[in-house]
Design a protein around this motif. Structure first.
Motif, PDB file in Angstrom:
ATOM      1  N   LYS A  42       0.834  -1.216   0.000  1.00 12.03           N
ATOM      2  CA  LYS A  42       0.000   0.000   0.000  1.00 12.03           C
ATOM      3  C   LYS A  42       0.862   1.256   0.000  1.00 12.03           C
ATOM      4  CE  LYS A  42      -1.947  -1.134   3.923  1.00 12.03           C
ATOM      5  NZ  LYS A  42      -1.169  -2.327   4.269  1.00 12.03           N
ATOM      6  N   THR A  43       1.810   1.271   0.947  1.00  7.76           N
ATOM      7  CA  THR A  43       2.690   2.441   1.039  1.00  7.76           C
ATOM      8  C   THR A  43       3.495   2.606  -0.246  1.00  7.76           C
ATOM      9  OG1 THR A  43       2.824   2.232   3.432  1.00  7.76           O
ATOM     10  CG2 THR A  43       4.602   3.450   2.353  1.00  7.76           C
ATOM     11  N   THR A  44       3.981   1.490  -0.759  1.00 18.22           N
ATOM     12  CA  THR A  44       4.771   1.550  -1.991  1.00 18.22           C
ATOM     13  C   THR A  44       3.942   2.143  -3.124  1.00 18.22           C
ATOM     14  OG1 THR A  44       5.912  -0.413  -1.203  1.00 18.22           O
ATOM     15  CG2 THR A  44       6.262   0.192  -3.499  1.00 18.22           C
ATOM     16  N   PRO A  84       2.345  11.263   4.648  1.00 18.87           N
ATOM     17  CA  PRO A  84       3.070   9.999   4.618  1.00 18.87           C
ATOM     18  C   PRO A  84       2.734   9.094   5.808  1.00 18.87           C
ATOM     19  CG  PRO A  84       4.529  11.752   5.329  1.00 18.87           C
ATOM     20  CD  PRO A  84       3.225  12.399   4.970  1.00 18.87           C
ATOM     21  N   GLU A  85       3.082   7.833   5.645  1.00 21.76           N
ATOM     22  CA  GLU A  85       2.925   6.870   6.736  1.00 21.76           C
ATOM     23  C   GLU A  85       3.760   7.344   7.927  1.00 21.76           C
ATOM     24  OE1 GLU A  85       4.538   2.930   5.838  1.00 21.76           O
ATOM     25  OE2 GLU A  85       2.863   2.070   6.935  1.00 21.76           O
ATOM     26  N   GLY A  86       3.182   7.280   9.113  1.00 24.03           N
ATOM     27  CA  GLY A  86       3.915   7.744  10.290  1.00 24.03           C
ATOM     28  C   GLY A  86       3.910   9.260  10.392  1.00 24.03           C
ATOM     29  N   MET A 160      -3.395   9.713   1.431  1.00 27.49           N
ATOM     30  CA  MET A 160      -3.218   9.577   2.881  1.00 27.49           C
ATOM     31  C   MET A 160      -2.835   8.150   3.217  1.00 27.49           C
ATOM     32  SD  MET A 160      -6.393  11.817   4.342  1.00 27.49           S
ATOM     33  CE  MET A 160      -5.579  12.379   5.821  1.00 27.49           C
ATOM     34  N   ASP A 161      -1.714   7.999   3.926  1.00 25.21           N
ATOM     35  CA  ASP A 161      -1.227   6.666   4.269  1.00 25.21           C
ATOM     36  C   ASP A 161      -1.497   6.353   5.739  1.00 25.21           C
ATOM     37  OD1 ASP A 161       0.002   4.235   4.333  1.00 25.21           O
ATOM     38  OD2 ASP A 161       1.866   4.904   3.380  1.00 25.21           O
ATOM     39  N   GLU A 162      -2.492   5.521   5.969  1.00 25.62           N
ATOM     40  CA  GLU A 162      -2.878   5.070   7.312  1.00 25.62           C
ATOM     41  C   GLU A 162      -3.013   6.193   8.333  1.00 25.62           C
ATOM     42  OE1 GLU A 162      -1.751   1.389   8.822  1.00 25.62           O
ATOM     43  OE2 GLU A 162      -0.719   0.745   6.997  1.00 25.62           O
ATOM     44  N   PRO A 163      -3.951   7.101   8.088  1.00 31.90           N
ATOM     45  CA  PRO A 163      -4.143   8.170   9.066  1.00 31.90           C
ATOM     46  C   PRO A 163      -4.628   7.653  10.424  1.00 31.90           C
ATOM     47  CG  PRO A 163      -5.849   8.230   7.388  1.00 31.90           C
ATOM     48  CD  PRO A 163      -4.839   7.249   6.922  1.00 31.90           C
TER      49      PRO A 163
HETATM   50 MG   LIG Z   1       2.432   1.066   4.807  1.00 28.33          MG
END
Ligand SMILES: [Mg+2]
Ligand SMILES: Nc1ncnc2c1ncn2[C@@H]1O[C@H](COP(=O)(O)OP(=O)(O)OP(=O)(O)O)[C@@H](O)[C@H]1O
Lengths: 237, 365
Positions: A42-44, A84-86, A160-163
Motif C-alpha cells: 500500500k505504502t509503496t 506519509p505513513e507515520g 493519505m497513508d494510514e491516518p
Molecule cells: Mg504502509
C-alpha cells in the motif's frame, strides 16, 4: 477521463519486486481506499504515485499527463500532496512552521490566510498549540498537523497513508469525519488503510491489495459485504 | 517499552558517570593548581592576559565562521566535509589575487597611488566578495562531483571521498599557486599589528584594526546566517530537509537544490574565513586550510555537530582556550594546538554529542 490513472505499475526496492502490476483509477471528487495487510504494498503504491519512487514498468497519469518519472517536489505544484505513513511531522519545527512548510509550494499568497483560517477551523487544537514544537504534540494532534499541513498545499488529490495508525478509536472517528469534510470541500482522496471498517465507511470505492497485486476492486458497499474482505480485513466470519 | 529500556541501562551508565565525574574533578583540581601557581608567580601582568583574550576572541570568531560550514553540511547530510578547510584556503587565495591586482592597478599616475590605497573599503569588500564567490563555487562543485553520487551509500564512503577531496584540493593548489608563502597585500588602513592602544596597568595593549575587522565581520556573518536559517523561507526548507528529506520533498522542496545551496553558503562562509585569515595573519600558502579546518571541526564537535549556535560558541570557546591555555597552564606556547586537539579527543570520548547538545535540545523540546 479519470483524475488519476495507474496502469500496471511495477516498483522495486533493489531486487525486491514490491508492486507486481498495480492498476487503479481515481475519479475527481471521489474517496477511494486501498486496503490490505502488512507488507501488501500500500505504502509503496502511494510512494510511487507521489513521485518518491518511480515505477520500473507501467505508468502513472494525473489529469491525462504521464507523471511516472516526475519527482515528488514537482508533483506538489501540480496538485498532488501526500500525508506519509507515520505522519512525517517535522518534530523540531513549531506547529506553525510545519504549516508554513505545507504552504511552501503556494504561489497564490493572497489566499494563504484563508487557508490558515480553514485548517484552524478544522483543527482548533492546532491553533492553541501553534507556537509549540511539533515533536511534543500527542499522536492525535500530530495526525491533525500532518493533515492540516497537507491541506496548506491546497491539493486537488490528497494521498493519505494510514491516518488511523496508532490512534484511539474515538480519534479515528474524528479523523475520518475530517476526511469526509475535506472531500466535501472539493479535494479528491486516495486513502490507504489497514483499518478496513472505517475506510470502507467513508470511501466510494475500494481496492484490495495482497502481496503487490490487486485481488479485488468494487464499490465500498459491495466490498463490505464481500466474503473474503469480511474474513480477512473486517474480522467478521 | 522505553521505560524498561531506561531501567536496564541505568546501572552501567551510573558507573560510567561516576568515573567521568572523578576524572573531571581531578582535571579541574589540576587546572586550578596550575592556574594558581602561574598567577601567584606573577609571570603575566593583566595586560598580557588581556592580550591573550583579545587574540583568542579574534581567532575564535574565525573558527566559528569555519565551524558553521561543517555544521551546516553535517546538519543536512550527516557527513563531515573534510575538504572545508581547503575551501577556506582557496577563498584566501581568491582574496589574495584581488588585493594583488588592485594594488597593481595605479589610479593616480602622478602620485603613483594604487586602487587598493585609493579605495580601501571598496578593495576589501571586493576581496571578500570574490573570495566568498570563488569558495562558494568550489563548494557547489565539490558536492556535485564528490558527494552527490555517493548519496545513499554507507556513511563511511562520503567521508573517505571528503578526505580524498581535501588532499586533491590541497595538491591542486600547490600545483597551481606553487608552494611558496605569499604575503597578503592589505590596504594601508589595515596595516597589520597597527591599531587602537588600550592602556592597562601602565602597559599598552594593541587592538589591531585587522583583528577588529575580523571579529566584527565574523559576528555579522554569524548573525546573518542565524537569521537566514531561523527566519527565512529557505532556512525553513533547510531545517525541513535536515530533519526528513522525503517529507521535505512532499512539501514541494527541491531537496537537491537545498543541499546544493547549503554547500554554497557553507563555501561562502569558508571563503570569508579565508580572506579574514589572510588579512589578519598575512601569510598564505596551500596548506593554511588544514589546521584551522581541524580546529573548526573541533569547535563544531564541541558545540554538538549539526548545531548552529553550538558551532558559534564552540569556535569562540576554542579560540580563547587555546590562546589563554598555554599561559594559564604555564606550558610552552607551541603547545596550543595540543590543547585544541586534546579537547577534541576528550569531547569525543566523554561527550560525543557535544557540550551544548543536551541543554539546547531540552530547551527546544
Ligand atoms: Mg504502509
Ligand atoms: N525500503 C524498502 N526496502 C526494501 N523493501 C521494502 C522497503 N519498503 C518496503 N519494502 C517491502 O515492500 C513490500 C511492500 O511494503 P509496503 O511498505 O508498501 O507495505 P504496506 O502495505 O504499506 O504495509 P504496512 O501496512 O505494514 O504499512 C514489503 O514486502 C516490504 O518488505
Amino acid at each position: 477521463m479519470a483524475m488519476l490513472e495507474v496502469n500496471d505499475i511495477h516498483t522495486f526496492y533493489g531486487n525486491i519486486h514490491a508492486l507486481k502490476g498495480i492498476s487503479l483509477t481515481v475519479e475527481e471528487n471521489e474517496i477511494v481506499t486501498l486496503i490490505g495487510g502488512n507488507g501488501a504494498g500500500k505504502t509503496t503504491t502511494l510512494r510511487t504515485i507521489s513521485g518518491l519512487l518511480s515505477p520500473r514498468h507501467g505508468q502513472v497519469k494525473f489529469e491525462g499527463e504521464d507523471i511516472s518519472s516526475t519527482p515528488a517536489h514537482e508533483l506538489v505544484y501540480r496538485g498532488i500532496t501526500m500525508v506519509p505513513e507515520g505522519r512525517g511531522i517535522f518534530s523540531r519545527l513549531s506547529v506553525s512552521e510545519n504549516l508554513d512548510m505545507g504552504a511552501y509550494s503556494r504561489e497564490d499568497k493572497s489566499k494563504l490566510q484563508d487557508d490558515y483560517d480553514r485548517v484552524f477551523q478544522l483543527f482548533p487544537r492546532l491553533k492553541e498549540r501553534r507556537k509549540q514544537v511539533a515533536g511534543t504534540l500527542s499522536g492525535g494532534e500530530q495526525q491533525m498537523l500532518a493533515t492540516a499541513r497537507a491541506l496548506m498545499a491546497s491539493p486537488r488529490l490528497l494521498l493519505m497513508d494510514e491516518p488511523s495508525m496508532g490512534l484511539a478509536p474515538i480519534l479515528v472517528e474524528n479523523v475520518f469525519e475530517t476526511i469526509k469534510q475535506i472531500n466535501k470541500d472539493g479535494t479528491t482522496i486516495l486513502l490507504v488503510e489497514q483499518n478496513a471498517t472505517v475506510a470502507l465507511s467513508v470511501a466510494d470505492r475500494g481496492y484490495v491489495l495482497q502481496t503487490g497485486e490487486i485481488v479485488l476492486k468494487d464499490n465500498a458497499d459491495n466490498l463490505k459485504k464481500d466474503e473474503m474482505v469480511r474474513k480477512a480485513y473486517l474480522g467478521i466470519d | 517499552m522505553s521505560e524498561s529500556n531506561a531501567e536496564k541501562t541505568v546501572k552501567p551508565l551510573d558507573t560510567f558517570r561516576i568515573v567521568q565525574a572523578i576524572i573531571a574533578v581531578l582535571f579541574v583540581i589540576f587546572l586550578s593548581w596550575r592556574l594558581y601557581s602561574v598567577i601567584s608567580a606573577g609571570i603575566y601582568g593583566p595586560d598580557t592576559w588581556l592580550r591573550f583574550t583579545i587574540s583568542g576572541l579574534i581567532i575564535g570568531s574565525v573558527y566559528s565562521v569555519i565551524a558553521i560550514g561543517y555544521t551546516l553540511v553535517y546538519g543536512i547530510l550527516f557527513m563531515i566535509n573534510f575538504a572545508h578547510g581547503e575551501i577556506m584556503m582557496l577563498g584566501a587565495f581568491a582574496g589574495y589575487f584581488v588585493l594583488e591586482g588592485l594594488n597593481g592597478l595605479v589610479v593616480d599616475q602622478a602620485a603613483g597611488v594604487s586602487f587598493l590605497d585609493q579605495y580601501q573599503i571598496l578593495s576589501v569588500i571586493l576581496a571578500f566578495v570574490v573570495g566568498m564567490v570563488m569558495a562558494a563555487i568550489v563548494g557547489y562543485y565539490l558536492e556535485k562531483i564528490a558527494y552527490r553520487p555517493l548519496r545513499g551509500a554507507p556513511r563511511l564512503i562520503p567521508l573517505i571521498s571528503a578526505i580524498g577531496a581535501s588532499i586533491f584540493l590541497q595538491n591542486a593548489a600547490q600545483l597551481i599557486f606553487g608552494p611558496k608563502r605569499r604575503t597578503y597585500q592589505n590596504p594601508s588602513a589595515l596595516t597589520r599589528s597597527v591599531g587602537w592602544r588600550i592602556p592597562i596597568s601602565g602597559e599598552e595593549v594593541i587592538l589591531t584594526y585587522t583583528g577588529a575587522l575580523t571579529f566584527v565581520l565574523s559576528i555579522l556573518l554569524l548573525v546573518g546566517l542565524y537569521v537566514l536559517v531561523q527566519r527565512t523561507r529557505f532556512g525553513r526548507a533547510m531545517r525541513a530537509v535536515a530533519e526528513d528529506k522525503q517529507t521535505a520533498a512532499l512539501m514541494g522542496i527541491n531537496v537537491d537544490s537545498v543541499i546544493s545551496t547549503t554547500f554554497v553558503i557553507s563555501g561562502a562562509l569558508g571563503g570569508a574565513a579565508g580572506v579574514m585569515w589572510g588579512i589578519q595573519n598575512g601569510i598564505i600558502y596551500h596548506y593554511i586550510g588544514f589546521i584551522p579546518g581541524l580546529k573548526a571541526f573541533t569547535a563544531a564537535v564541541l558545540g554538538g555537530i549539526g548545531n548552529i549556535p553550538g558551532a558559534m560558541l564552540g569556535g569562540i570557546f576554542l579560540g580563547i582556550v587555546e590562546s589563554l591555555g598555554p599561559a594559564a597552564l604555564g606550558i610552552d606556547f607551541q603547545l596550543k594546538d595540543v590543547i585544541a586537539f586534546s579537547i577534541l579527543v576528550l569531547v569525543l570520548i566523554f561527550r560525543p554529542s557535544g557540550i551544548l547538545s543536551e541543554v539546547l535540545t531540552e530547551e527546544k523540546v
